[in-house]
Structures are given as C-alpha cells and as structure tokens.
Design an enzyme around this catalytic site. Structure first.
Site, short mmCIF file in Angstrom:
data_model
loop_
_atom_site.label_atom_id
_atom_site.label_comp_id
_atom_site.label_asym_id
_atom_site.label_seq_id
_atom_site.Cartn_x
_atom_site.Cartn_y
_atom_site.Cartn_z
N ASP A 1 -13.70 -4.61 -2.00
CA ASP A 1 -13.63 -4.06 -0.52
C ASP A 1 -14.69 -4.30 0.13
OD1 ASP A 1 -10.68 -3.26 -0.86
OD2 ASP A 1 -11.59 -1.38 -1.65
N ASP B 1 0.72 -1.10 -0.10
CA ASP B 1 -0.06 -0.09 0.03
C ASP B 1 0.92 1.27 0.22
OD1 ASP B 1 -2.35 -1.78 0.08
OD2 ASP B 1 -2.54 -1.27 2.25
#
Length: 553
Positions: free
Chosen positions: A402, A239
């Site tokens: 997600d 990330d």
C-alpha cells in the site's frame, strides 16, 4: 446422490478443501488416506494432490511410509491421478531439492523456469494441448480450454514422450513443459483441476469415470493452437469488513475510506454495504473472474482464530467457486484471547483448511522488511513469508503493498528510490518516490516500495499485490509508473491494483506495463461493468484470455 468413492492422499499440504468440494460436486464420496493403512489396499481410484516444495512432499511420503505402497498401487493397475506436486513426485527428482529421489516412474528431473525473460512462479491460466502427442488423448482435456497453473519447476516433454507417455504440452513464454501426462493407469496434471473452473471439473469427471478422448478427437483441435500460452488474469477483489450492525459486508473505499460521506461535518457516515461476500464472489465466478480475493480490512483489530464469520465465508465460497481464492488480513503472529501464542504459519494453515489457496500479508511484511535491512539484509527465517513459503510454497504467499506517492523536486532530495513521474506534482515536481504504509494506509513508514518488494521476494513471497493509495477509488486508471518500477525490481508476478474504472484501464495496464494480472473492485461491485465485459473487451483487442463462458460440464 453419491455415484462412487474416491480415495485422496492427505499430506496436510495446501487447500484440500477445494479438491474435496470439487469431488463432492461431481457426486463422489471422499475418503482420506493419511497413512497406508487408512485404506490404500482397497482403494480403486486414488488422487495424490500436492503443493509447495518437491523435497518436502517426497519426505512426507517417505516419513509416512508411502513410497513403496504407492509403487505397488501403481503396479497393480488401479487408477491414480497426481495433481501439481503430485505429478512432479512421479519423476526421478527435481533441481528444487537436490539429492531427493522421487517415486521415479518417469526417469527425468524437473528444472526451474528461466526467470530472465518472465515472472516465476508461473501463475495463471495456460493450456494443456495434446496436439503433439503420438498416442491417445488425455482425460477430458480440450485445446480451447485454459487451466490454472502455479509452479516454478517444469517437467520437460522429451523423456516422457520417449518413454511412451501421452503428454499434454503447455508453453510459458517459449518454454514447453508437461501440462498433463498419462500412461496406462497413471494420469497426472501440473495444473489444479479443482481450481480450473468448469474446464477442470470436466477433467476430474473424465478421470473418475474412466473416460478418455481419442487422438482423432484431439487432432481436430489443431486449429486452436493459437490459444496456447499464458492468459492475462482479471481478478475480482472484495474488501470485507464488519459494518455498524455487526455483519460482514463487501465495501469499497475512496483512498481507503470505506464510509459514506457524512451528511454533516460531525456525523460519521455508514460503512458502504455493496453486498454479501459469498453471493458477490459467486457472481464474479460466473462472470469469468480468474481469481477472487478477499481482503478482511478490519482484521488488525480482531484475532482470525475467533473470526468465525470470515472463515465460514471461505468455506461457503469454496463450495461453489472453483477458481483460486486469496485471503488477506491478520496473517501474523499473535496471542489468542486465552494467552496461547499462535504463529503466522498456524493462522495461514487455518485459512488454507477453510478454502484459501493463497494468503496475503500486508503490514507485517513492511515491518519484516524494515528488520531485514536493519540486520544488513540477512534473513531471520522467522517472518510470516519465510515460514509459510517453506511449508506451502512461495505460490501460496502474496504480499499486499500500500504505497503513497511522495513528490520531490529532484533525486537528491531523499535517500529513497526516486522515479521520474509522468504525472507532475502540485508544484510541478517531476520526481516522486513511493512510501510504504501500514494499518490500512494510516501510518507512514521510512521505507520505499522498491525496498519492500525486493526484501519480501528474498523472504519467499511468490506474488506482489500492488495497490496505490493515490489511485484507490479514483476510477482514473492504474499507476503505470509505479507498476513498471516494481516490475523492474522483482522476478515474481505482480498484480496491478487500484484505480480501475473501465475496461480501457485494463487494456492500458496490460499494453503499457508487463504486469501479470490486474484487479478490479468498485467498478464490479457497483455493476457498472461485469468481469465478462472487461475480458471480452481485452479479447477483442487481441489479448489472450480465458473463456469465461465455460459454465456447464
């Protein structure tokens, strides 16, 4: 020091930067050929790379006037190597593109893999075994090595063998296919050597140097037949976001919160800084990561076309990391600061030219799925998934999901797809559905995960990156209920993500689900475990893995 020159066909398809980087690493100067007059007549070594649709590649060759010059080049005896669709183009045709005739030096037609028993596309690390060939062995191939494949259509081995070709055979869940092929001056691989780590570099080097291994040498590897087949993939995810000082750093969140816990109730914690992206990616490559994924988690606030640091990260990483690279964040239609409209396809193209092999689409996939159902499940042809997959192939499109678990007391409580959960809710609820989110999990949508994955598969997505907000940063293991539910809904590969904290979690997800790959982040960033630790543990427990120790040519 340059040891030679190699000419490469440039049909502007996919990630040519990685091939160029691999050839440069091996000491060769690369000269690009976009049309026959660019030097095809003087080329002594030619590479024909390709990704995506068979018909698109052949039509590009035809439109640029390459078909007959390539046939003449082959007839001249000069060396040529095809890669992926470059191999397929040597065949007469493919059921992927009915009526489109290939170069035709192999009189056979490619067929689609049977998707009733396995995920398609065939994505990951598989073998190219010469043990069944009746002729001389192929350039640099080793039966103990694994190579990176990404394709939906396969070439059967029967016709090439009958026509006198030497064939290296792959096997995907019972279906044999041509992994590599050779006859006289023609060599081709279905796999991508430039994305196959040191094993792939070895193949490229052997071809460039004209070194072939003998059948006798190849036959000594018969003992390694047990190595045949597709491995389980372990993917390292980074990330990446801008920290408070303006630098791009690798970070990690707890349920998507990437800031350190605040010292006081009013003070905001700093963004966790777990290292520089290029350095971290190189470390994971040398530890044996099968792929590396970059998720640019602040991209929805910035235009990727001016996100120069992220593009530079891709360029630098692709110079030293020879496994597939995925980039996520900002792959959408947008308006540049100067008012120019930029399509998602153009944005993806920039990332591909910078070194990415796949792009990951998140929030915009959810919005596109909502519109898909509003239209009565009719495709628009204009979503990012559809545009990019048409141009580069489904294998280049990953949809990152997600979802968030929503507990209900019974299946009748919601219109959404409900499963019986193995982890009861806070009030003892035995049922749950998974609600899709956008904007990094900050906004809930009236769409369940099953609806989303089924819609994007129809739009052309080639892979699902399946996260879980409830599991993110918990180090408690993957959400097996979620993974099994999504796997039952789609035929494309699924990457399990969120919750990995130790090697045992990877074993559990591979043994208790049919997931195609599993992803780790924090446990690697914090140096609690190396990627190699996970792969060694899985190998010790009987799972077929790529040998990450192949680091030298």
């Amino acid at each position: 020091m340059t040891v030679g020159t190699v000419h490469v066909l440039d049909l502007e398809s996919g990630n040519l930067r990685s091939l160029s980087n691999a050839l440069t690493k091996l000491g060769y100067e690369v000269k690009w050929i976009k049309k026959p007059s660019d030097g095809l007549d003087v080329a002594e070594i030619l590479i024909f790379p390709g990704v995506g649709n068979f018909g698109h590649a052949i039509n590009e060759l035809r439109n640029r006037g390459f078909i007959e010059p390539l046939r003449a080049y082959i007839a001249s005896g000069r060396r040529i190597m095809g890669i992926c669709v470059g191999l397929q183009a040597f065949f007469a045709g493919s059921t992927e593109s009915p009526g489109v005739k290939g170069i035709g030096i192999i009189p056979a037609e490619l067929q689609k893999f049977n998707d009733s028993t396995k995920s398609v596309p065939h994505i990951g690390w598989n073998s190219a075994s010469v043990t069944k060939a009746e002729d001389e062995g192929l350039y640099g191939l080793r039966a103990e090595s694994k190579y990176y494949y990404v394709h939906s259509y396969r070439a059967d081995t029967e016709v090439p063998l009958r026509e006198g070709w030497t064939v290296a055979i792959g096997n995907y869940n019972g279906e044999e296919f041509v992994g590599a092929i050779c006859k006289d001056n023609v060599f081709a691989t279905q796999f991508h050597p430039e994305k196959s780590g040191v094993a792939g570099l070895r193949v490229l080097q052997a071809f460039l140097q004209g070194n072939r291994i003998s059948k006798a040498q190849a036959s000594q590897t018969d003992i390694l037949k047990k190595n045949l087949g597709l491995t389980k993939r372990v993917i390292a995810c980074l990330d990446v976001r801008t920290n408070d000082e303006g630098d791009l750093v690798v970070t990690k969140g707890d349920q998507y919160d990437v800031r350190e816990k605040a010292a006081t109730a009013t003070a905001g914690g700093k963004v966790r800084n777990l290292g520089k992206p290029v350095e971290v990616a190189e470390r994971y490559y040398h530890q044996g990561a099968d792929e590396v994924t970059f998720l640019n988690i602040t991209s929805f606030r910035n235009c990727p076309l001016v996100d120069t640091p992220m593009l530079e990260i891709l360029r630098k990483t692709s110079e030293t990391v020879f496994v597939p690279l995925t980039i996520g964040g900002g792959i959408r239609d947008m308006i540049d600061p100067d008012g120019t409209k930029i399509s998602a396809l153009d944005v993806a193209s920039i990332y591909f030219r910078s070194g990415a092999d796949k792009v990951s689409i998140g929030s915009d996939a959810v919005l596109a799925a909502e519109q898909f159902y509003e239209r009565g499940e009719v495709l628009s042809g204009e979503t990012p998934m559809e545009m990019i997959s048409r141009a580069y192939g489904a294998q280049a499109v990953v949809v990152s999901v997600d979802p968030k678990r929503v507990y209900v007391s019974s299946k009748k409580c919601t219109k959404h797809h409900v499963i019986k959960t193995s982890h009861p809710g806070p009030n003892g609820e035995e049922f749950a559905w998974y609600q899709c989110t956008i904007k990094g999990g900050r906004e809930l949508r009236d769409l369940d995960v099953r609806q989303l994955v089924m819609a994007v598969e129809k739009m052309g997505a080639g892979e699902i990156l399946l996260n879980c907000i409830d599991k993110d940063g918990t180090n408690s293991g993957f959400d097996l209920d979620l993974i099994n539910d999504v796997k039952s809904a789609v035929k494309i590969p699924v990457i399990a993500s969120s919750g990995a904290g130790k090697p045992e979690h990877f074993l559990e997800v591979f043994e208790k689900t049919t997931t195609d790959a599993a992803l780790g982040a924090g446990m690697f960033h914090r140096n609690e475990y190396r990627v190699a630790d996970v792969k060694n543990y899985l190998s010790e427990h009987g799972l077929l893995m790529r040998n990450e120790s192949e680091l030298e040519l």
